[in-house]
Design a protein around this motif. Structure first.
Motif, PDB file in Angstrom:
ATOM      1  N   GLY A  20       7.017  -4.690   0.551  1.00 19.46           N
ATOM      2  CA  GLY A  20       6.051  -3.347  -0.038  1.00 19.46           C
ATOM      3  C   GLY A  20       4.608  -3.408  -0.480  1.00 19.46           C
ATOM      4  N   SER A  21       4.511  -3.056  -1.582  1.00 17.97           N
ATOM      5  CA  SER A  21       3.533  -3.542  -2.641  1.00 17.97           C
ATOM      6  C   SER A  21       3.617  -4.831  -3.356  1.00 17.97           C
ATOM      7  N   THR A  22       4.610  -5.104  -3.182  1.00 20.60           N
ATOM      8  CA  THR A  22       4.639  -6.262  -4.174  1.00 20.60           C
ATOM      9  C   THR A  22       4.440  -7.970  -4.148  1.00 20.60           C
ATOM     10  N   ASP A  99      -2.648   2.382  -4.041  1.00 22.36           N
ATOM     11  CA  ASP A  99      -2.403   0.469  -3.824  1.00 22.36           C
ATOM     12  C   ASP A  99      -2.858  -0.028  -2.406  1.00 22.36           C
ATOM     13  N   PHE A 100      -2.261   0.664  -1.323  1.00 26.43           N
ATOM     14  CA  PHE A 100      -3.300  -0.095  -0.288  1.00 26.43           C
ATOM     15  C   PHE A 100      -3.991   0.433   0.054  1.00 26.43           C
ATOM     16  N   GLY A 101      -4.560   1.949  -0.183  1.00 23.50           N
ATOM     17  CA  GLY A 101      -5.983   2.187   0.369  1.00 23.50           C
ATOM     18  C   GLY A 101      -7.515   1.654  -0.597  1.00 23.50           C
ATOM     19  N   GLU A 102      -6.403   0.848  -1.877  1.00 24.89           N
ATOM     20  CA  GLU A 102      -7.833  -0.119  -2.505  1.00 24.89           C
ATOM     21  C   GLU A 102      -7.909  -1.637  -1.940  1.00 24.89           C
ATOM     22  N   LYS A 281       7.144   1.395   2.637  1.00 22.65           N
ATOM     23  CA  LYS A 281       7.358   1.749   0.565  1.00 22.65           C
ATOM     24  C   LYS A 281       6.644   3.253   0.471  1.00 22.65           C
ATOM     25  N   VAL A 282       5.940   4.169   1.819  1.00 24.46           N
ATOM     26  CA  VAL A 282       5.223   5.444   0.729  1.00 24.46           C
ATOM     27  C   VAL A 282       5.928   5.869   1.690  1.00 24.46           C
TER      28      VAL A 282
END
Length: 364
Positions: A20-22, A99-102, A281-282
């Motif tokens: 995911g965001s990791t 996180d992903f928007g940024e 993840k989301v």
């Protein structure tokens, strides 16, 4: 009727969730060239946590986390605690969406307003989840193997560009084991490994309930090894100093890669794969929250709750922090200690102790 997914489908979802965001962040950067050991340490602790989560399932087979809690501690404590976990999942979903928007807004679509980026991201997730857990599982079967393929191709290009130097990993344990543990706990232990507590909401959907423990432990182990290999590669390319200084270390690596001045700028492909990881993840957090909310209000269908939670997350992701720097600071310094540790470690351990005592001495 309970929707069912196969063990392999849930495994793919869990791997997508863990990565995911990791991969966006340079986890364990304070340990410098030993950052890969920090991730391994976190994985070992994550295996212990997964054992706790699956042990609770042994005591209450076929139950979600929010179904277990009232049975273990009683409804007067259980129902408020269930509400806390539902809100916790929603909050984490909003953090990952931010996180992903940024990431997308800062690299791919710099002129697109942040609310539009996050709203479009959420619309795709909600559309998939509205088809149920089976559709989400089949999506995992298709997209996660694609992530592996892109990772193999991307790192092959990095190796071919001669910017890889394994000597950047030395000296090993220069600052001692204490530094590694300090970097690992609570941040890396709880993010991403402890977040697997969410999948206690998914276990009843498995078609084969007998392999819950094997599935959970395998997913943590495989994800931990993949993240460790990724960190070894990142350090070997840009060195420990740049990991601390760069917002997105992995993107820095792929931007440097070039083969004969022909194959280069593969960062766009890597951003797409990060986007896919964020999708899982989301999506997992939203569906877990929807399962808990449906049980709380005794509602059969989860689809309307998925849509409602998705709508809530869009504005929530924008107001949780005034700036990206503040958002990252909260996520790395405050959330692990004040939210992750109690809800991922302390409460599950307490629940397991109480459940074990009830099982052993309940008849008396």
């Amino acid at each position: 009727m309970q929707e069912k997914i196969s063990n392999s489908q849930l495994f793919y979802i869990m791997i997508g969730f863990e990565i995911g965001s990791t991969v966006i962040f340079g986890l364990g950067a304070q340990a410098k060239q030993d950052a890969w050991l920090v991730i391994l340490t976190g994985m070992l602790c994550g295996l212990v946590l997964m054992w706790v989560y699956t042990k609770l399932v042994d005591h209450y087979p076929g139950h979600t986390l929010t179904q277990m809690i009232p049975k273990i501690v009683g409804r007067y404590i259980g129902y408020p605690l269930n509400l806390v976990y539902i809100l916790y999942f929603i909050y984490l979903a909003s953090r990952v969406a931010r996180d992903f928007g940024e990431l997308i807004g800062g690299t791919f679509l710099p002129k697109t307003p942040m609310p539009v980026v996050i709203a479009c991201f959420m619309a795709v997730i909600v559309y998939c989840l509205s088809g149920g857990i089976e559709v989400f599982g089949r999506t995992g079967e298709v997209l996660v193997p694609f992530l592996f393929l892109v990772a193999i191709v991307s790192w092959s290009i990095v190796y071919s560009s001669h910017i890889f130097d394994i000597k950047r990993l030395t000296p090993i344990l220069e600052s001692g084991a204490g530094t590694i543990w300090k970097a690992a706990f609570p941040l890396v232990v709880t993010f991403p490994y402890g977040e697997m507590v969410l999948f206690m909401m998914f276990w009843p959907s498995l078609s084969d309930q007998t392999k819950v423990k094997k599935l959970g432990l395998t997913a943590v182990f495989v994800a931990g090894i993949l993240l460790t290999i990724n960190m070894v590669n990142v350090i070997s390319v840009i060195g420990p100093r740049w990991i601390e200084e760069r917002v997105y270390p992995l993107l820095t690596v792929v931007k440097l890669a070039s083969v004969a001045n022909f194959i280069e700028r593969i960062d766009a492909v890597v951003i797409i794969t990060m986007f896919i990881g964020g999708f899982f993840k989301v999506g997992s957090f939203i569906y877990g929250a929807a399962i808990g909310a449906a049980e709380l209000v005794k509602k059969e269908s989860r689809r309307s709750l998925v849509v409602l939670i998705g709508v809530i997350i869009v504005p929530l992701s924008l107001i949780i922090a005034g700036s990206y720097i503040q958002h990252v600071n909260i996520g790395l310094n405050k959330v692990p200690l004040f939210l992750h540790v109690p809800l991922q470690i302390v409460i599950p351990f307490v629940l397991l102790v109480i459940a074990t005592i009830r099982k052993r001495y309940g008849s008396r």
